[in-house]
Design an enzyme around this catalytic site. Sequence first.
Site, mmCIF file in Angstrom:
data_model
loop_
_atom_site.group_PDB
_atom_site.id
_atom_site.type_symbol
_atom_site.label_atom_id
_atom_site.label_comp_id
_atom_site.label_asym_id
_atom_site.label_seq_id
_atom_site.Cartn_x
_atom_site.Cartn_y
_atom_site.Cartn_z
ATOM 1 N N HIS A 151 0.834 -1.221 0.000
ATOM 2 C CA HIS A 151 0.000 0.000 0.000
ATOM 3 C C HIS A 151 0.862 1.263 0.000
ATOM 4 O O HIS A 151 0.440 2.291 0.516
ATOM 5 C CB HIS A 151 -0.938 0.042 1.219
ATOM 6 C CG HIS A 151 -1.683 -1.243 1.456
ATOM 7 N ND1 HIS A 151 -2.912 -1.507 0.905
ATOM 8 C CD2 HIS A 151 -1.347 -2.353 2.170
ATOM 9 C CE1 HIS A 151 -3.325 -2.710 1.295
ATOM 10 N NE2 HIS A 151 -2.378 -3.254 2.039
ATOM 11 N N GLU A 195 9.961 7.970 -17.235
ATOM 12 C CA GLU A 195 8.608 8.515 -17.446
ATOM 13 C C GLU A 195 8.097 8.188 -18.849
ATOM 14 O O GLU A 195 6.939 7.799 -19.037
ATOM 15 C CB GLU A 195 8.611 10.032 -17.253
ATOM 16 C CG GLU A 195 8.805 10.454 -15.812
ATOM 17 C CD GLU A 195 8.933 11.965 -15.673
ATOM 18 O OE1 GLU A 195 8.251 12.711 -16.401
ATOM 19 O OE2 GLU A 195 9.737 12.402 -14.836
ATOM 20 N N SER A 197 15.661 21.036 -17.063
ATOM 21 C CA SER A 197 14.504 21.885 -17.339
ATOM 22 C C SER A 197 14.972 23.149 -18.043
ATOM 23 O O SER A 197 16.069 23.641 -17.782
ATOM 24 C CB SER A 197 13.820 22.239 -16.022
ATOM 25 O OG SER A 197 13.107 23.460 -16.151
ATOM 26 N N LYS A 240 16.846 21.341 -11.917
ATOM 27 C CA LYS A 240 16.095 20.110 -12.199
ATOM 28 C C LYS A 240 16.933 19.023 -12.861
ATOM 29 O O LYS A 240 17.779 19.279 -13.705
ATOM 30 C CB LYS A 240 14.898 20.420 -13.110
ATOM 31 C CG LYS A 240 13.751 21.132 -12.445
ATOM 32 C CD LYS A 240 13.057 20.319 -11.348
ATOM 33 C CE LYS A 240 12.205 19.205 -11.869
ATOM 34 N NZ LYS A 240 10.957 19.644 -12.459
#
Length: 461
Positions: free
Chosen positions: A157, A291, A278, A284
Amino acid sequence: MTDKLWGGRFTQKAAAWVDKFGASISFDQQMAHEDLEGSLAHVAMLGKTGIIPQADADAITAGLHQLQQKLEAGELHFTIANEDIHLNLESMLTDLIGPVAGKLHTARSRNDQVATDLHLWLKHRLPALKSALSDLQSVLVAQADAHAGTIMPGYTHMQHAQPITYGHYLLAYFEMFQRDYERFTFTQKHTDMLPLGAAALAGTTFPIDREFVAEQLDFDAVYHNSLDAVSDRDFALEFLSNAAILMQHLSRLAEELILWCTYEFNYIEMSDAFSTGSSIMPQKKNADFAELTRGKTGRVYGDLMGLLTTMKSLPLAYNKDMQEDKEPIFDAYDTVLGCVHIFSGMLESLTVHPEKMHDATIKDFSNATELADYLATKGVPFRQAHEIVGELVLKGIQSGQSLQDMSLADLQKAAPQIEADVYTDLTSEAAVNRRTSLGGTAVANVEKEVARAKQILATHA
Ligand code: ARG
């Protein structure tokens, strides 16, 4: 008649935009190599059986070889007017050797031709995919080997559950990819069948030799029902569903890697070579490739759902709907191969922060099961032990104390069966190493499973 290869019974020409709608050449040119290979085997059979004179078969063979050379050299220019790869190549053959080219299509239809091309296309490419998967598995095993003893939280969980090792975690994915590998091996059997000779749908009146053609093309078997041969796309659906399952595995792994790269977790760091920055935020470093793989999973699911839906309710035998089979297959293949490669590089090059992982198991009460098990071995019924430990956890949360920080007197107040030896059971190392049940996370188990995984990899051809 019109100028199409099938134009005899037609008096009216379709407009160019209508031709374009029906054409598949923009994508099925990917099968040019396989189409020529299939034609070479077919013409060899036509000559050998005397269905066409050997001299004609020789002329066609020579022409097909020339086309192969032109294809390699990038000198073939396909046109929409010739609809698909089959008609384009036949028309080019006619340009090269004249009307004798027309004998090539004896005892053959585009229906068994396209099915053959697609079988060959996949049969040729599955080994590269399996080998990429094998490489990924090897990376996982090497990392699992290096991190057999790297302790980290195990989750259920998304909550800290019990400590495990990073090696154990990685081997879970090894196992999934091994099943993927086996599924692709299974699908190979179903791509390894020759449809050619089914002709349009019912077989042919010519004395063809399908076993000979199968041998020429190195197919293991021939289809034994002509209707099935031209209508079957199960092999393609199997490939797509295997691809979808593999992507699901990659996307789960991707999700965890993305999470573990965050400031909050910081369990791992992607190498610069597999990250992006970025355009506005200078600090970043994004796990873009994980992804992107997670995102591409949707695309491969779409490929599977698309073809399943295309094939649904199609009456036997061939229907033009089936022209829609190729793009999902080509797309899924390229996508999956790309993602598997990316993951090998990404996993191999990422940095692990073992101390971060280990630290996360200290104050998280993930040793609560250890204390409950300890009490159970001292004769306390497990349900009761669970309750006692639950109350201790609540006290610990309120007082800011972990179970291992509580005094023996406090612990004994909760359960008099507790003795001083309890503290050795409450370390993350003990929690891991006492889980020696088959398939459990103990370091010795993980080491054994690494050895087993290496043996499995050695069986990959
Ligand atoms: N381009 C077609 C396809 O991909 C080839 C088969 C055409 N057969 C036919 N009877 N029109 O399915």
